[in-house]
Design a protein around this motif. Structure first.
Motif, PDB file in Angstrom:
ATOM      1  N   ALA A  84      50.894  20.151 -71.234  1.00 28.79           N
ATOM      2  CA  ALA A  84      49.736  19.292 -72.010  1.00 28.79           C
ATOM      3  C   ALA A  84      49.963  19.761 -73.460  1.00 28.79           C
ATOM      4  O   ALA A  84      50.550  21.300 -73.078  1.00 28.79           O
ATOM      5  CB  ALA A  84      48.323  19.621 -71.310  1.00 28.79           C
ATOM      6  N   THR A  85      49.238  19.727 -74.258  1.00 27.81           N
ATOM      7  CA  THR A  85      49.043  20.553 -75.659  1.00 27.81           C
ATOM      8  C   THR A  85      48.025  19.898 -76.707  1.00 27.81           C
ATOM      9  O   THR A  85      47.892  19.109 -75.460  1.00 27.81           O
ATOM     10  CB  THR A  85      50.356  19.739 -76.399  1.00 27.81           C
ATOM     11  N   LEU A  86      47.687  21.107 -76.877  1.00 28.04           N
ATOM     12  CA  LEU A  86      46.243  21.121 -76.863  1.00 28.04           C
ATOM     13  C   LEU A  86      46.208  22.257 -78.356  1.00 28.04           C
ATOM     14  O   LEU A  86      46.849  22.740 -78.967  1.00 28.04           O
ATOM     15  CB  LEU A  86      45.165  22.297 -76.643  1.00 28.04           C
ATOM     16  N   ASP A  87      44.882  20.914 -79.516  1.00 26.61           N
ATOM     17  CA  ASP A  87      44.745  21.563 -80.319  1.00 26.61           C
ATOM     18  C   ASP A  87      43.410  22.024 -80.690  1.00 26.61           C
ATOM     19  O   ASP A  87      42.768  21.093 -79.990  1.00 26.61           O
ATOM     20  CB  ASP A  87      45.122  20.965 -81.788  1.00 26.61           C
ATOM     21  N   VAL A  88      43.021  23.060 -81.548  1.00 26.65           N
ATOM     22  CA  VAL A  88      41.677  23.436 -81.728  1.00 26.65           C
ATOM     23  C   VAL A  88      41.798  23.208 -83.197  1.00 26.65           C
ATOM     24  O   VAL A  88      42.784  25.009 -84.121  1.00 26.65           O
ATOM     25  CB  VAL A  88      41.532  24.546 -81.461  1.00 26.65           C
ATOM     26  N   TYR A  89      41.053  23.331 -84.552  1.00 24.90           N
ATOM     27  CA  TYR A  89      40.534  22.877 -85.629  1.00 24.90           C
ATOM     28  C   TYR A  89      39.820  23.175 -86.210  1.00 24.90           C
ATOM     29  O   TYR A  89      38.640  22.436 -85.655  1.00 24.90           O
ATOM     30  CB  TYR A  89      41.813  21.668 -86.208  1.00 24.90           C
TER      31      TYR A  89
END
Length: 127
Positions: A84-89
């Motif tokens: 999985a890839t995750l981004d939190v901005y």
């Protein structure tokens, strides 16, 4: 004058040891992601979870966005690779960095990867 000073956290997760449904089932993943966002102190305002068609044997992955009052969370899963890839901005790092980091920690723990590659990027002008 408002200055753009965001924080962008990313994580690439490998060999996730979570139950396979977390990588394939938006009906399970969506409410959990929204609740994890709230538990971290951020404010979800909308969401979109989409199942990708299977590419070969097995189920397709999930691509998802939770739109936040503070910015966004995105995730993408690859069930066959158990990845999985995750981004939190967050757009106001001074006010929301701790919440962004708490949410990223919760997301990583949910997928239980054998290993991760995590990055942190300061966005915008630092003045």
């Amino acid at each position: 004058m408002h200055r753009m000073q965001g924080l962008h956290l990313t994580a690439d997760l490998y060999r996730c040891r979570c139950d396979a449904a977390w990588l394939t089932d938006p009906q399970r993943l969506a409410p959990w992601c929204v609740e994890a966002t709230r538990a971290a102190g951020l404010h979800p305002v909308d969401q979109l979870f989409h199942v990708l068609p299977a590419d070969g044997p097995g189920a397709g992955g999930v691509t998802a966005t939770v739109l936040l009052a503070e910015s966004h969370v995105c995730l993408h899963t690859w069930p066959l690779e158990r990845a999985a890839t995750l981004d939190v901005y967050v757009s106001d790092a001074a006010a929301h960095a701790a919440q962004a980091r708490a949410l990223m920690d919760a997301l990583v723990q949910r997928f239980a990867p054998e290993w991760t590659e995590q990055r942190s990027l300061d966005r915008g002008d630092g003045e």
